[in-house]
Design an enzyme around this catalytic site. Sequence first.
Site, PDB file in Angstrom:
ATOM      1  N   GLU B 106       0.876  -1.185   0.000  1.00 35.03           N
ATOM      2  CA  GLU B 106       0.000   0.000   0.000  1.00 35.03           C
ATOM      3  C   GLU B 106       0.904   1.222   0.000  1.00 35.03           C
ATOM      4  OE1 GLU B 106      -3.451   1.008   0.128  1.00 35.03           O
ATOM      5  OE2 GLU B 106      -2.353   2.913   0.121  1.00 35.03           O
ATOM      6  N   ASP B 137       5.343   1.802  -3.542  1.00 30.13           N
ATOM      7  CA  ASP B 137       4.572   1.805  -4.792  1.00 30.13           C
ATOM      8  C   ASP B 137       4.405   0.364  -5.302  1.00 30.13           C
ATOM      9  OD1 ASP B 137       3.439   2.297  -7.216  1.00 30.13           O
ATOM     10  OD2 ASP B 137       5.146   3.421  -8.041  1.00 30.13           O
ATOM     11  N   GLY B 138       3.164  -0.068  -5.484  1.00 29.82           N
ATOM     12  CA  GLY B 138       2.888  -1.418  -5.954  1.00 29.82           C
ATOM     13  C   GLY B 138       3.444  -1.700  -7.338  1.00 29.82           C
ATOM     14  N   ASP B 155      -6.483  -4.133  -5.478  1.00 26.84           N
ATOM     15  CA  ASP B 155      -7.593  -3.497  -4.751  1.00 26.84           C
ATOM     16  C   ASP B 155      -7.300  -2.005  -4.734  1.00 26.84           C
ATOM     17  OD1 ASP B 155      -9.547  -2.760  -2.997  1.00 26.84           O
ATOM     18  OD2 ASP B 155      -8.824  -3.970  -1.317  1.00 26.84           O
ATOM     19  N   SER B 156      -7.476  -1.388  -5.887  1.00 26.40           N
ATOM     20  CA  SER B 156      -6.990  -0.023  -6.090  1.00 26.40           C
ATOM     21  C   SER B 156      -8.120   0.983  -6.095  1.00 26.40           C
ATOM     22  CB  SER B 156      -6.269   0.062  -7.436  1.00 26.40           C
ATOM     23  OG  SER B 156      -7.207  -0.039  -8.491  1.00 26.40           O
ATOM     24  N   THR B 157      -7.726   2.248  -5.986  1.00 33.18           N
ATOM     25  CA  THR B 157      -8.641   3.351  -6.258  1.00 33.18           C
ATOM     26  C   THR B 157      -8.843   3.454  -7.773  1.00 33.18           C
ATOM     27  OG1 THR B 157      -6.740   4.822  -6.309  1.00 33.18           O
ATOM     28  CG2 THR B 157      -7.903   4.646  -4.217  1.00 33.18           C
ATOM     29  N   ASP B 158      -9.626   4.452  -8.187  1.00 33.70           N
ATOM     30  CA  ASP B 158      -9.819   4.701  -9.614  1.00 33.70           C
ATOM     31  C   ASP B 158      -8.497   5.126 -10.258  1.00 33.70           C
ATOM     32  OD1 ASP B 158     -12.507   4.193  -9.256  1.00 33.70           O
ATOM     33  OD2 ASP B 158     -12.993   6.291  -8.904  1.00 33.70           O
TER      34      ASP B 158
END
Lengths: 282, 282
Positions: B106, B137-138, B155-158
């Site tokens: 995350e 950073d993924g 499982d990310s944001t937009d």
Amino acid sequence: MTQWFMEQHTKDAQFRIEVKKHLHSETSPFQKIDFYESDTFGKFFALDDVLMVTEKDEFIYHEMIVHVPMAVHPEIKKVLVIGGGDGGTVRELTRYPSIESIEMVEIDERVVRLCQEYLPQTAGKLTDPRVKLHFEDGISFVARKKDAYDLILVDSTDPIGPGEGLFSSRFYQDCFDALKPDGILINQHESPYYERESTEMKKAHSKIKKTFPISMVYQFHIPTYPSGHWLFGFASKKLDPLKDHKPQVWEQLGLSCGYYNSELHKASFVLPNYVKEMLENA
Amino acid sequence: MTQWFMEQHTKDAQFRIEVKKHLHSETSPFQKIDFYESDTFGKFFALDDVLMVTEKDEFIYHEMIVHVPMAVHPEIKKVLVIGGGDGGTVRELTRYPSIESIEMVEIDERVVRLCQEYLPQTAGKLTDPRVKLHFEDGISFVARKKDAYDLILVDSTDPIGPGEGLFSSRFYQDCFDALKPDGILINQHESPYYERESTEMKKAHSKIKKTFPISMVYQFHIPTYPSGHWLFGFASKKLDPLKDHKPQVWEQLGLSCGYYNSELHKASFVLPNYVKEMLENA
């Protein structure tokens, strides 16, 4: 100044649409009726400030109320629509050449006349020669009918205001009696998510399953209704929506749909656990 | 004075939740983070004013991102979660005794620490001994891994702000390389209804299907996301989410779920016509 249409989904949740034009507002003997125009949703209308139909997503609701029973019982000839003043349900029914008569009983003639003026997308087929409009109370209308219909579609508002009696045990029994031996009842079955609608969903299911030997519920995504998660009830005297599903017969009709397809027909009866539990305990 | 949380679902559509208490607000190096409390939705939080998780319906999202791949590939032992700072995805993963390690990458440690403080419902299992947290950073994390994971959950944001790179072709290729030969990638796949999300949905699908031999999309009802109609992508090197679905194996685990069940697993891959067409033309 920016104008917004606002609907309270719960006491503490609101959905708002920016209005480009407030096309019409009036209060009929039954309810307040408003027509609006917006960028994202096109034209839409509300009864007593509850959003009913938008041009953007009405196809979802109207395809799901009509094509599910038609793919189970392709010999349907006589149909009764209760409510449905916007005409979208009738529009989908008129796509079936095999249907001989469509009676629509809408208590509020003004809804129909205004939809004919402002929403021809839904109301445009109300002039089909097979359609007969009755402007009266659907409850007393259906109580006078026996063994008369292959399909009854209850395309009602929520069970507050004019729609209330369309969620009563007596009404469901009258629908049972008005249906032929292989008849099907589809009803607007509210939603599982917010408490107001889930309470009504459970009450409706409890009553219908006492009246009809087969009583099931199916779901669809309609983003402009509260929570976007909405249900129809499928009740019948003997036809099962899955075991008697006739996808080949339906597909031969070649009807083009934006939402419904034969696989989705089956999938829409598969409910999340929390919804199944609510219905089982209803 | 009444306080409302407001999210623009489109430029002309808003969703508002009445706030009982604004629990916390801060701006991390990556984004604005706000925690709220409400009657209907319980506690919830937003990143840059976009609602992420509510106590009322987070179970839907987190069950659907985890149990679908787990019921296809029960031998999953090594899992990578990218994003997912609220911990709900990890919580569902920790229910599987067979999983040996869960790495969560995350970018924003503050999201995790605040969820641990304000949302133990989702974050409560981040202390499971199998869980390792990486605050970085993924994108660069996954680029360094080869043949390492059975399952990657994005499982990310937009795809605006910190989530943007998680929707790139390069990232999907790096996920492919980081997966074992029978590995599965699940990604937050946006929504078909509003144009902003449907554009991203099509772009993501177009890239993933060029990278993975199997690339499918499944849907669920999550009422607090725009339109309530949301999608995950299921991509893999060889396992098919339907043909390789192992409901008996999964059911023997006896996991109790609020939303997911084995029938719904299959049904969630059946999409409405308009969504299928968008994906086919993507």
